[in-house]
Design an enzyme around this catalytic site. Structure first.
Site, PDB file in Angstrom:
ATOM      1  N   LYS A 187     -15.112   0.016   4.623  1.00 52.62           N
ATOM      2  CA  LYS A 187     -14.269   1.035   3.994  1.00 52.62           C
ATOM      3  C   LYS A 187     -15.189   2.151   3.470  1.00 52.62           C
ATOM      4  O   LYS A 187     -16.380   1.924   3.235  1.00 52.62           O
ATOM      5  CB  LYS A 187     -13.459   0.428   2.839  1.00 52.62           C
ATOM      6  CG  LYS A 187     -12.688  -0.839   3.214  1.00 52.62           C
ATOM      7  CD  LYS A 187     -11.366  -0.556   3.863  1.00 52.62           C
ATOM      8  CE  LYS A 187     -10.672  -1.766   4.480  1.00 52.62           C
ATOM      9  NZ  LYS A 187     -10.494  -2.935   3.678  1.00 52.62           N
ATOM     10  N   SER A 198       2.507  -2.410   9.870  1.00 52.11           N
ATOM     11  CA  SER A 198       2.627  -3.852   9.598  1.00 52.11           C
ATOM     12  C   SER A 198       2.927  -4.097   8.118  1.00 52.11           C
ATOM     13  O   SER A 198       3.710  -4.987   7.776  1.00 52.11           O
ATOM     14  CB  SER A 198       1.363  -4.600  10.043  1.00 52.11           C
ATOM     15  OG  SER A 198       0.269  -4.285   9.195  1.00 52.11           O
ATOM     16  N   LYS A 199       2.335  -3.302   7.232  1.00 51.19           N
ATOM     17  CA  LYS A 199       2.631  -3.461   5.807  1.00 51.19           C
ATOM     18  C   LYS A 199       4.078  -3.027   5.517  1.00 51.19           C
ATOM     19  O   LYS A 199       4.778  -3.657   4.726  1.00 51.19           O
ATOM     20  CB  LYS A 199       1.652  -2.656   4.948  1.00 51.19           C
ATOM     21  CG  LYS A 199       0.225  -3.159   4.940  1.00 51.19           C
ATOM     22  CD  LYS A 199       0.043  -4.556   4.370  1.00 51.19           C
ATOM     23  CE  LYS A 199       0.255  -4.650   2.879  1.00 51.19           C
ATOM     24  NZ  LYS A 199      -0.098  -6.006   2.353  1.00 51.19           N
ATOM     25  N   THR A 231       0.827  -1.214   0.000  1.00 55.93           N
ATOM     26  CA  THR A 231       0.000   0.000   0.000  1.00 55.93           C
ATOM     27  C   THR A 231       0.861   1.264   0.000  1.00 55.93           C
ATOM     28  O   THR A 231       1.994   1.243   0.503  1.00 55.93           O
ATOM     29  CB  THR A 231      -0.887  -0.015   1.264  1.00 55.93           C
ATOM     30  OG1 THR A 231      -1.451   1.266   1.452  1.00 55.93           O
ATOM     31  CG2 THR A 231      -0.082  -0.337   2.528  1.00 55.93           C
ATOM     32  N   ASP A 232       0.282   2.352  -0.482  1.00 60.03           N
ATOM     33  CA  ASP A 232       0.995   3.639  -0.415  1.00 60.03           C
ATOM     34  C   ASP A 232       1.047   4.176   1.018  1.00 60.03           C
ATOM     35  O   ASP A 232       1.778   5.124   1.297  1.00 60.03           O
ATOM     36  CB  ASP A 232       0.346   4.676  -1.346  1.00 60.03           C
ATOM     37  CG  ASP A 232      -1.111   4.995  -1.007  1.00 60.03           C
ATOM     38  OD1 ASP A 232      -1.697   4.324  -0.137  1.00 60.03           O
ATOM     39  OD2 ASP A 232      -1.662   5.939  -1.618  1.00 60.03           O
ATOM     40  N   GLU A 233       0.266   3.568   1.929  1.00 60.43           N
ATOM     41  CA  GLU A 233       0.200   4.102   3.296  1.00 60.43           C
ATOM     42  C   GLU A 233       1.532   3.946   4.038  1.00 60.43           C
ATOM     43  O   GLU A 233       1.761   4.611   5.045  1.00 60.43           O
ATOM     44  CB  GLU A 233      -0.956   3.443   4.070  1.00 60.43           C
ATOM     45  CG  GLU A 233      -2.268   3.627   3.319  1.00 60.43           C
ATOM     46  CD  GLU A 233      -3.537   3.304   4.101  1.00 60.43           C
ATOM     47  OE1 GLU A 233      -3.495   3.282   5.339  1.00 60.43           O
ATOM     48  OE2 GLU A 233      -4.575   3.080   3.449  1.00 60.43           O
ATOM     49  N   TYR A 242      -1.785  -0.555  10.925  1.00 60.12           N
ATOM     50  CA  TYR A 242      -1.903  -1.215   9.616  1.00 60.12           C
ATOM     51  C   TYR A 242      -0.696  -0.892   8.739  1.00 60.12           C
ATOM     52  O   TYR A 242      -0.018  -1.794   8.230  1.00 60.12           O
ATOM     53  CB  TYR A 242      -3.201  -0.777   8.915  1.00 60.12           C
ATOM     54  CG  TYR A 242      -3.221  -1.118   7.431  1.00 60.12           C
ATOM     55  CD1 TYR A 242      -3.238  -2.442   7.001  1.00 60.12           C
ATOM     56  CD2 TYR A 242      -3.220  -0.113   6.455  1.00 60.12           C
ATOM     57  CE1 TYR A 242      -3.251  -2.755   5.634  1.00 60.12           C
ATOM     58  CE2 TYR A 242      -3.241  -0.417   5.102  1.00 60.12           C
ATOM     59  CZ  TYR A 242      -3.255  -1.737   4.693  1.00 60.12           C
ATOM     60  OH  TYR A 242      -3.256  -2.051   3.359  1.00 60.12           O
TER      61      TYR A 242
HETATM   62  P1  NAD Z   1      -9.426  -7.588   2.123  1.00 58.88           P
HETATM   63  O1  NAD Z   1      -9.440  -7.346   3.595  1.00 58.88           O
HETATM   64  O2  NAD Z   1     -10.658  -7.318   1.335  1.00 58.88           O
HETATM   65  O3  NAD Z   1      -9.029  -9.109   1.839  1.00 58.88           O
HETATM   66  C1  NAD Z   1      -7.993  -9.763   2.512  1.00 58.88           C
HETATM   67  C2  NAD Z   1      -8.131 -11.255   2.255  1.00 58.88           C
HETATM   68  O4  NAD Z   1      -7.052 -11.919   2.946  1.00 58.88           O
HETATM   69  C3  NAD Z   1      -9.437 -11.845   2.800  1.00 58.88           C
HETATM   70  O5  NAD Z   1     -10.012 -12.699   1.833  1.00 58.88           O
HETATM   71  C4  NAD Z   1      -8.993 -12.631   4.024  1.00 58.88           C
HETATM   72  O6  NAD Z   1      -9.830 -13.755   4.308  1.00 58.88           O
HETATM   73  C5  NAD Z   1      -7.584 -13.045   3.649  1.00 58.88           C
HETATM   74  N1  NAD Z   1      -6.736 -13.282   4.825  1.00 58.88           N
HETATM   75  C6  NAD Z   1      -6.604 -12.466   5.909  1.00 58.88           C
HETATM   76  N2  NAD Z   1      -5.772 -13.025   6.815  1.00 58.88           N
HETATM   77  C7  NAD Z   1      -5.355 -14.199   6.271  1.00 58.88           C
HETATM   78  C8  NAD Z   1      -4.481 -15.220   6.726  1.00 58.88           C
HETATM   79  N3  NAD Z   1      -3.893 -15.138   7.923  1.00 58.88           N
HETATM   80  N4  NAD Z   1      -4.261 -16.296   5.929  1.00 58.88           N
HETATM   81  C9  NAD Z   1      -4.879 -16.386   4.700  1.00 58.88           C
HETATM   82  N5  NAD Z   1      -5.733 -15.456   4.248  1.00 58.88           N
HETATM   83  C10 NAD Z   1      -5.966 -14.376   5.010  1.00 58.88           C
HETATM   84  O7  NAD Z   1      -8.188  -6.753   1.579  1.00 58.88           O
HETATM   85  P2  NAD Z   1      -8.003  -6.002   0.186  1.00 58.88           P
HETATM   86  O8  NAD Z   1      -8.527  -4.623   0.321  1.00 58.88           O
HETATM   87  O9  NAD Z   1      -8.458  -6.877  -0.909  1.00 58.88           O
HETATM   88  O10 NAD Z   1      -6.407  -5.888   0.160  1.00 58.88           O
HETATM   89  C11 NAD Z   1      -5.610  -6.928  -0.396  1.00 58.88           C
HETATM   90  C12 NAD Z   1      -4.148  -6.541  -0.308  1.00 58.88           C
HETATM   91  O11 NAD Z   1      -3.915  -5.322  -1.018  1.00 58.88           O
HETATM   92  C13 NAD Z   1      -3.659  -6.296   1.129  1.00 58.88           C
HETATM   93  O12 NAD Z   1      -2.353  -6.812   1.233  1.00 58.88           O
HETATM   94  C14 NAD Z   1      -3.670  -4.787   1.262  1.00 58.88           C
HETATM   95  O13 NAD Z   1      -2.694  -4.362   2.185  1.00 58.88           O
HETATM   96  C15 NAD Z   1      -3.312  -4.370  -0.157  1.00 58.88           C
HETATM   97  N6  NAD Z   1      -3.821  -3.050  -0.571  1.00 58.88           N
HETATM   98  C16 NAD Z   1      -5.137  -2.733  -0.409  1.00 58.88           C
HETATM   99  C17 NAD Z   1      -5.603  -1.489  -0.865  1.00 58.88           C
HETATM  100  C18 NAD Z   1      -7.064  -1.122  -0.761  1.00 58.88           C
HETATM  101  O14 NAD Z   1      -7.435   0.015  -1.130  1.00 58.88           O
HETATM  102  N7  NAD Z   1      -7.952  -1.984  -0.310  1.00 58.88           N
HETATM  103  C19 NAD Z   1      -4.719  -0.592  -1.457  1.00 58.88           C
HETATM  104  C20 NAD Z   1      -3.371  -0.961  -1.603  1.00 58.88           C
HETATM  105  C21 NAD Z   1      -2.945  -2.196  -1.167  1.00 58.88           C
HETATM  106  P1  TYD Z   2     -10.775   3.873   4.394  1.00 56.91           P
HETATM  107  O1  TYD Z   2     -11.740   3.472   3.335  1.00 56.91           O
HETATM  108  O2  TYD Z   2     -10.872   3.235   5.740  1.00 56.91           O
HETATM  109  O3  TYD Z   2      -9.316   3.703   3.778  1.00 56.91           O
HETATM  110  P2  TYD Z   2      -7.861   4.202   4.352  1.00 56.91           P
HETATM  111  O4  TYD Z   2      -8.023   4.643   5.746  1.00 56.91           O
HETATM  112  O5  TYD Z   2      -7.038   2.965   4.237  1.00 56.91           O
HETATM  113  O6  TYD Z   2      -7.435   5.294   3.427  1.00 56.91           O
HETATM  114  O7  TYD Z   2     -10.912   5.438   4.614  1.00 56.91           O
HETATM  115  C1  TYD Z   2     -10.752   6.348   3.535  1.00 56.91           C
HETATM  116  C2  TYD Z   2     -10.829   7.743   4.098  1.00 56.91           C
HETATM  117  O8  TYD Z   2     -12.160   7.976   4.589  1.00 56.91           O
HETATM  118  C3  TYD Z   2      -9.928   7.980   5.291  1.00 56.91           C
HETATM  119  O9  TYD Z   2      -9.453   9.326   5.245  1.00 56.91           O
HETATM  120  C4  TYD Z   2     -10.840   7.794   6.495  1.00 56.91           C
HETATM  121  C5  TYD Z   2     -12.168   8.293   5.979  1.00 56.91           C
HETATM  122  N1  TYD Z   2     -13.377   7.655   6.550  1.00 56.91           N
HETATM  123  C6  TYD Z   2     -14.439   8.460   7.018  1.00 56.91           C
HETATM  124  O10 TYD Z   2     -14.373   9.703   6.998  1.00 56.91           O
HETATM  125  N2  TYD Z   2     -15.561   7.827   7.499  1.00 56.91           N
HETATM  126  C7  TYD Z   2     -15.658   6.458   7.561  1.00 56.91           C
HETATM  127  O11 TYD Z   2     -16.703   5.931   8.045  1.00 56.91           O
HETATM  128  C8  TYD Z   2     -14.556   5.664   7.063  1.00 56.91           C
HETATM  129  C9  TYD Z   2     -14.626   4.160   7.115  1.00 56.91           C
HETATM  130  C10 TYD Z   2     -13.454   6.310   6.561  1.00 56.91           C
END
Ligand code: NAD
Ligand code: TYD
Length: 352
Positions: free
Chosen positions: A197, A161-162, A133-135, A158
């Site tokens: 989210k 950990s990433k 992630t960019d975070e 989060y």
């Molecule tokens: P998500 O939470 O929707 O899905 C995570 C998946 O991992 C789930 O299916 C869960 O069951 C599985 N999982 C969790 N713990 C596990 C374990 N111990 N063993 C096996 N499987 C396990 O997450 P996402 O949003 O799809 O993100 C996927 C990846 O992309 C993550 O690594 C996240 O850090 C990265 N990422 C997400 C975003 C975003 O905007 N969502 C952006 C950049 C990077």
């Molecule tokens: P989120 O979807 O949790 O992603 P991330 O924190 O990983 O960027 O949140 C996106 C943005 O929205 C973040 O600035 C937090 C804000 N947010 C709210 O204002 N209200 C909400 O209920 C949630 C879940 C997020």
């Protein structure tokens, strides 16, 4: 059929993982795709119903925290590629319970690195792709973009950990010459996004006439990318990325939360036939997230210039497709928000 290679995708039942699994299963019939997922609250096999019977697809329920299980898995399947997405992914949950994030995101990733290292000793043509992630780069001021050389400065459990997992992946490359590639992506949106989210939570709350919680002053900014474009970038980097390199992935599409939510409200009113302005009345400013990162924005020019990837659709198109998907999948929303979700949501909201 003899497959050209076997690719392990972890976290394939989650939001982004399910789009990556579908893309690989459909685009590469010559690959055997193994989806390893432990099915936490965020993992849902419904996300993959349309491809679950494909001959080149196998689902395995298992936990990346379990080293003995991983050893057996790597002995049974001779993976040549790994695309690692399994993670705990929600910042608010990481603030509540950081240990879960350390156990899956850090230790789970190192377990996978160890399994790959052992299995690939002396073997050519393998690749470990770590999805991040960019975070990890921390928070930007009003100006500037994250590049691949921006110093790490994670600020939530989060992102810490990433960041730790990214460091381990690079360390295994330098120390053991494990063939790795990494990417750091901005916020994704699209179908199958779990409604904890921002975007799916707001859609779900509008549908139920519930308050729309905006943290702090709502002027926090995120760069949003269509999830299928993230999957296509992963495809390009997995096949063409240079070993040991990192690529930033982004949509060049920055929004302040409040502006994004207002736009979402207006489109929801339009699509559900409500008078304009009805959903915006639900907007409620609530207590801020502790340590909330002010702004993320990505410079994805390395990926564009070196590997030729750019997003395929505009935000306007992706956003409308996302809203349409939620409006036509009430059962999906109902299933994933039944049970523990309600408790989680009420606790989050009560705390604010
Ligand atoms: P998500 O939470 O929707 O899905 C995570 C998946 O991992 C789930 O299916 C869960 O069951 C599985 N999982 C969790 N713990 C596990 C374990 N111990 N063993 C096996 N499987 C396990 O997450 P996402 O949003 O799809 O993100 C996927 C990846 O992309 C993550 O690594 C996240 O850090 C990265 N990422 C997400 C975003 C975003 O905007 N969502 C952006 C950049 C990077
Ligand atoms: P989120 O979807 O949790 O992603 P991330 O924190 O990983 O960027 O949140 C996106 C943005 O929205 C973040 O600035 C937090 C804000 N947010 C709210 O204002 N209200 C909400 O209920 C949630 C879940 C997020």
């Amino acid at each position: 059929m003899r497959y050209k290679k076997t690719v392990l995708i972890t976290g394939g039942a989650g939001f982004i993982g399910s789009h990556v699994v579908r893309l690989f299963v459909q685009k590469y019939p010559q690959y055997r795709i193994v989806n390893l997922d432990t099915l936490t609250y965020a993992g849902n096999l419904e996300n993959l119903r349309d491809i679950e019977k494909a001959p080149n697809y196998t689902f395995i329920k298992g936990n990346i925290r379990d080293t003995a299980f991983l050893k057996d898995l790597f002995e049974s399947y001779r993976f040549q590629g790994i695309i690692h997405l399994a993670a705990e992914s929600h910042v608010d949950r990481s603030i509540e319970n950081p240990m879960e994030f350390i156990e899956t995101n850090v230790i789970g990733t190192v377990n996978l690195l160890n399994a790959a290292r052992l299995a690939w000793r002396g073997q050519e043509g393998c690749r470990f792709y770590h999805v991040s992630t960019d975070e990890v780069y921390g928070s930007l001021g009003d100006e500037g973009l994250f590049t691949e050389t921006t110093a790490y400065d994670p600020r939530s459990p989060y992102s810490a950990s990433k960041a730790a997992s990214d460091h381990f992946v690079r360390a295994y490359h330098h120390t053991y010459h494990l063939p790795v590639v990494l990417s750091n992506c901005s916020n994704n949106y699209g179908p199958n996004h779990f409604p904890e989210k921002l975007i799916p939570l707001i859609i779900n709350n509008i549908l139920h006439g519930k308050p729309l919680p905006i943290y702090g002053d709502g002027k926090y900014a995120r760069d949003w990318l269509w999830v299928k474009d993230h999957a296509s970038a992963i495809d390009v980097i997995f096949h063409k990325g240079k070993e040991g390199e990192t690529y930033n992935i982004g949509g060049n599409n920055e929004w302040k939360n409040i502006d994004l939510v207002e736009k979402l409200c207006d489109i929801m009113d339009e699509k559900t036939g409500k008078p304009q302005g009805s959903s915006q009345k639900l907007i409620t400013f609530v207590k801020d997230r502790p340590g909330h990162d002010r702004r993320y924005a990505i410079d994805a020019s390395k990926l564009r210039d070196e590997l030729g990837w750019t997003p395929s659709i505009t935000f306007e198109e992706g956003f409308r497709m996302t809203i349409d998907w939620y409006l036509t999948h009430p059962d999906w929303i109902k299933n994933v928000t039944s049970g523990a979700y309600q408790q989680y949501y009420e606790k989050q909201y009560d705390n604010r």
